[in-house]
Design a protein around this motif. Structure first.
Motif, PDB file in Angstrom:
ATOM      1  N   CYS A 180       0.842  -1.208   0.000  1.00 19.39           N
ATOM      2  CA  CYS A 180       0.000   0.000   0.000  1.00 19.39           C
ATOM      3  C   CYS A 180       0.869   1.248   0.000  1.00 19.39           C
ATOM      4  CB  CYS A 180      -0.927   0.003   1.199  1.00 19.39           C
ATOM      5  SG  CYS A 180      -2.029  -1.431   1.226  1.00 19.39           S
ATOM      6  N   ARG A 181       0.963   1.859  -1.161  1.00 21.30           N
ATOM      7  CA  ARG A 181       1.811   3.025  -1.356  1.00 21.30           C
ATOM      8  C   ARG A 181       0.980   4.234  -1.758  1.00 21.30           C
ATOM      9  NH1 ARG A 181       4.738   1.201   1.575  1.00 21.30           N
ATOM     10  NH2 ARG A 181       6.304  -0.338   1.140  1.00 21.30           N
ATOM     11  N   HIS A 182       1.561   5.382  -1.604  1.00 16.97           N
ATOM     12  CA  HIS A 182       0.960   6.637  -2.017  1.00 16.97           C
ATOM     13  C   HIS A 182       1.018   6.673  -3.545  1.00 16.97           C
ATOM     14  CE1 HIS A 182       0.297  10.956  -0.581  1.00 16.97           C
ATOM     15  NE2 HIS A 182      -0.155  10.861  -1.799  1.00 16.97           N
ATOM     16  N   LEU A 183      -0.110   6.541  -4.204  1.00 18.20           N
ATOM     17  CA  LEU A 183      -0.180   6.395  -5.648  1.00 18.20           C
ATOM     18  C   LEU A 183      -0.762   7.622  -6.323  1.00 18.20           C
ATOM     19  CD1 LEU A 183      -1.923   2.914  -5.559  1.00 18.20           C
ATOM     20  CD2 LEU A 183       0.497   3.317  -5.970  1.00 18.20           C
ATOM     21  N   SER A 184      -0.656   7.637  -7.628  1.00 13.17           N
ATOM     22  CA  SER A 184      -1.416   8.612  -8.407  1.00 13.17           C
ATOM     23  C   SER A 184      -2.466   7.825  -9.186  1.00 13.17           C
ATOM     24  CB  SER A 184      -0.509   9.411  -9.337  1.00 13.17           C
ATOM     25  OG  SER A 184       0.068   8.575 -10.308  1.00 13.17           O
ATOM     26  N   LEU A 185      -3.593   8.463  -9.415  1.00 15.98           N
ATOM     27  CA  LEU A 185      -4.750   7.787  -9.980  1.00 15.98           C
ATOM     28  C   LEU A 185      -5.283   8.521 -11.200  1.00 15.98           C
ATOM     29  CD1 LEU A 185      -6.654   7.497  -6.578  1.00 15.98           C
ATOM     30  CD2 LEU A 185      -5.183   5.752  -7.604  1.00 15.98           C
ATOM     31  N   PHE A 186      -5.978   7.791 -12.054  1.00 19.09           N
ATOM     32  CA  PHE A 186      -6.743   8.434 -13.106  1.00 19.09           C
ATOM     33  C   PHE A 186      -7.863   9.246 -12.446  1.00 19.09           C
ATOM     34  CE2 PHE A 186      -5.251   4.945 -15.973  1.00 19.09           C
ATOM     35  CZ  PHE A 186      -4.781   5.740 -17.009  1.00 19.09           C
ATOM     36  N   PRO A 187      -8.328  10.317 -13.065  1.00 22.62           N
ATOM     37  CA  PRO A 187      -9.408  11.110 -12.474  1.00 22.62           C
ATOM     38  C   PRO A 187     -10.651  10.302 -12.103  1.00 22.62           C
ATOM     39  CG  PRO A 187      -8.393  12.370 -14.218  1.00 22.62           C
ATOM     40  CD  PRO A 187      -7.762  10.981 -14.254  1.00 22.62           C
ATOM     41  N   VAL A 188     -11.054   9.329 -12.926  1.00 24.90           N
ATOM     42  CA  VAL A 188     -12.242   8.544 -12.600  1.00 24.90           C
ATOM     43  C   VAL A 188     -12.032   7.780 -11.284  1.00 24.90           C
ATOM     44  CG1 VAL A 188     -11.628   6.498 -13.996  1.00 24.90           C
ATOM     45  CG2 VAL A 188     -14.034   7.032 -13.542  1.00 24.90           C
ATOM     46  N   GLU A 189     -10.842   7.222 -11.085  1.00 22.19           N
ATOM     47  CA  GLU A 189     -10.550   6.505  -9.842  1.00 22.19           C
ATOM     48  C   GLU A 189     -10.455   7.466  -8.663  1.00 22.19           C
ATOM     49  OE1 GLU A 189      -7.974   2.680 -10.678  1.00 22.19           O
ATOM     50  OE2 GLU A 189      -6.977   4.484 -11.441  1.00 22.19           O
ATOM     51  N   ALA A 190      -9.849   8.630  -8.922  1.00 18.59           N
ATOM     52  CA  ALA A 190      -9.693   9.636  -7.871  1.00 18.59           C
ATOM     53  C   ALA A 190     -11.050  10.100  -7.365  1.00 18.59           C
ATOM     54  CB  ALA A 190      -8.874  10.815  -8.391  1.00 18.59           C
ATOM     55  N   LEU A 191     -12.003  10.274  -8.271  1.00 21.21           N
ATOM     56  CA  LEU A 191     -13.318  10.733  -7.850  1.00 21.21           C
ATOM     57  C   LEU A 191     -14.050   9.674  -7.027  1.00 21.21           C
ATOM     58  CD1 LEU A 191     -15.336  13.006  -7.832  1.00 21.21           C
ATOM     59  CD2 LEU A 191     -16.319  12.058  -9.902  1.00 21.21           C
ATOM     60  N   VAL A 192     -13.968   8.428  -7.435  1.00 19.32           N
ATOM     61  CA  VAL A 192     -14.609   7.345  -6.672  1.00 19.32           C
ATOM     62  C   VAL A 192     -13.992   7.252  -5.275  1.00 19.32           C
ATOM     63  CG1 VAL A 192     -14.900   4.822  -6.549  1.00 19.32           C
ATOM     64  CG2 VAL A 192     -15.355   6.046  -8.689  1.00 19.32           C
ATOM     65  N   LEU A 193     -12.680   7.331  -5.212  1.00 16.82           N
ATOM     66  CA  LEU A 193     -11.990   7.289  -3.926  1.00 16.82           C
ATOM     67  C   LEU A 193     -12.388   8.495  -3.066  1.00 16.82           C
ATOM     68  CD1 LEU A 193      -8.518   6.130  -3.222  1.00 16.82           C
ATOM     69  CD2 LEU A 193      -9.050   8.444  -2.537  1.00 16.82           C
TER      70      LEU A 193
ATOM     71  N   ARG B 221     -11.359   1.306  -3.397  1.00 21.61           N
ATOM     72  CA  ARG B 221      -9.944   1.312  -3.770  1.00 21.61           C
ATOM     73  C   ARG B 221      -9.795   1.183  -5.284  1.00 21.61           C
ATOM     74  NH1 ARG B 221     -11.635  -3.540  -2.563  1.00 21.61           N
ATOM     75  NH2 ARG B 221     -10.636  -5.430  -3.315  1.00 21.61           N
ATOM     76  N   PRO B 222      -8.742   1.785  -5.821  1.00 25.90           N
ATOM     77  CA  PRO B 222      -8.540   1.734  -7.272  1.00 25.90           C
ATOM     78  C   PRO B 222      -8.118   0.338  -7.752  1.00 25.90           C
ATOM     79  CG  PRO B 222      -6.772   2.945  -6.204  1.00 25.90           C
ATOM     80  CD  PRO B 222      -7.759   2.608  -5.142  1.00 25.90           C
ATOM     81  N   ILE B 223      -8.099   0.179  -9.052  1.00 22.83           N
ATOM     82  CA  ILE B 223      -7.802  -1.123  -9.655  1.00 22.83           C
ATOM     83  C   ILE B 223      -6.427  -1.637  -9.254  1.00 22.83           C
ATOM     84  CG2 ILE B 223      -7.315  -2.269 -11.859  1.00 22.83           C
ATOM     85  CD1 ILE B 223      -9.788  -0.926 -12.981  1.00 22.83           C
ATOM     86  N   ILE B 224      -5.432  -0.780  -9.206  1.00 21.80           N
ATOM     87  CA  ILE B 224      -4.092  -1.256  -8.849  1.00 21.80           C
ATOM     88  C   ILE B 224      -4.100  -1.896  -7.456  1.00 21.80           C
ATOM     89  CG2 ILE B 224      -3.282   0.964  -7.957  1.00 21.80           C
ATOM     90  CD1 ILE B 224      -0.504   0.207  -9.167  1.00 21.80           C
ATOM     91  N   CYS B 225      -4.886  -1.333  -6.552  1.00 23.96           N
ATOM     92  CA  CYS B 225      -4.972  -1.897  -5.202  1.00 23.96           C
ATOM     93  C   CYS B 225      -5.756  -3.207  -5.202  1.00 23.96           C
ATOM     94  CB  CYS B 225      -5.639  -0.904  -4.258  1.00 23.96           C
ATOM     95  SG  CYS B 225      -4.758   0.672  -4.121  1.00 23.96           S
ATOM     96  N   ARG B 226      -6.739  -3.313  -6.054  1.00 25.13           N
ATOM     97  CA  ARG B 226      -7.545  -4.535  -6.142  1.00 25.13           C
ATOM     98  C   ARG B 226      -6.739  -5.699  -6.709  1.00 25.13           C
ATOM     99  NH1 ARG B 226     -13.156  -3.318  -5.807  1.00 25.13           N
ATOM    100  NH2 ARG B 226     -13.398  -1.084  -5.555  1.00 25.13           N
ATOM    101  N   THR B 227      -5.791  -5.393  -7.576  1.00 21.33           N
ATOM    102  CA  THR B 227      -5.063  -6.453  -8.278  1.00 21.33           C
ATOM    103  C   THR B 227      -3.676  -6.723  -7.712  1.00 21.33           C
ATOM    104  OG1 THR B 227      -4.184  -4.876  -9.891  1.00 21.33           O
ATOM    105  CG2 THR B 227      -6.272  -5.963 -10.432  1.00 21.33           C
TER     106      THR B 227
END
Length: 181
Positions: free
Chosen positions: A45-58, A98-104
């Motif tokens: 679990c790291r401090h990530l950057s996200l696509f805007p769609v993921e950022a909004l859901v989060l 959580r975003p896809i990277i965290c799910r996978t």
């Protein structure tokens, strides 16, 4: 913007999340004795950057947390650029969003690098497995292509340009900045 309109804009992303989750849940059932990933395991679990769609859901999930929890997360975000600030006592506070990277993360990802097929997964997982079936792997290039397409469709619905990637700490209050009614 209304919640209904936002939900409609997020439909493609939520469909993609459902497909990824189905794959991961199947893997968890088939390989349950070979997975080290569990609640409390946060080594990836790291401090990530996200696509805007993921950022909004989060950010939407973050906005629904109790005020003391949100305040703690904001303080943590100001103190670190490595560990994910959404972890409180080794637990993700927005796990369902959580975003896809965290799910996978930790599960087998198939990719090609310089023309060579590669599979990557957490070395703590799949101990004793000699060979993984191709159906156990998520195709990273395909998943990234789908996520990019979903994000491009989502961002096209907004006036003005959105950043390509948004760090988690900057995404936290994104939802509150939208005028949602």
């Amino acid at each position: 913007m209304t919640e209904d309109l936002l939900d409609n804009l997020l439909k493609n992303y939520m469909d993609l999340i459902s497909r990824v989750d189905e794959h991961i849940q199947r893997l968890a059932r088939v390989h349950k004795d070979r997975l080290a990933c569990k609640k409390g395991c946060d080594a990836c679990c790291r401090h990530l950057s996200l696509f805007p769609v993921e950022a909004l859901v989060l950010s939407r999930a973050f906005s629904r947390l109790e005020a003391p929890c949100r305040e703690r997360i904001i303080r943590q975000a100001q103190q670190t650029d490595r560990t994910c600030p959404l972890l409180v006592d080794h637990v993700c506070m927005v796990y369902e969003a959580r975003p896809i990277i965290c799910r996978t993360h930790g599960y087998p990802l198939y990719m090609e690098k310089e023309g060579r097929a590669m599979v990557d997964f957490c070395p703590k997982n799949f101990k004793g497995v000699k060979k993984l079936d191709r159906s156990d792997m998520l195709d990273l290039d395909r998943m990234n292509t789908l996520l990019t397409a979903v994000n491009n469709h989502f961002t096209a619905c907004f006036e003005g340009p959105l950043p390509g990637r948004i760090p988690v700490d900057q995404a936290l209050e994104l939802y509150q900045d939208l005028e949602i009614s």
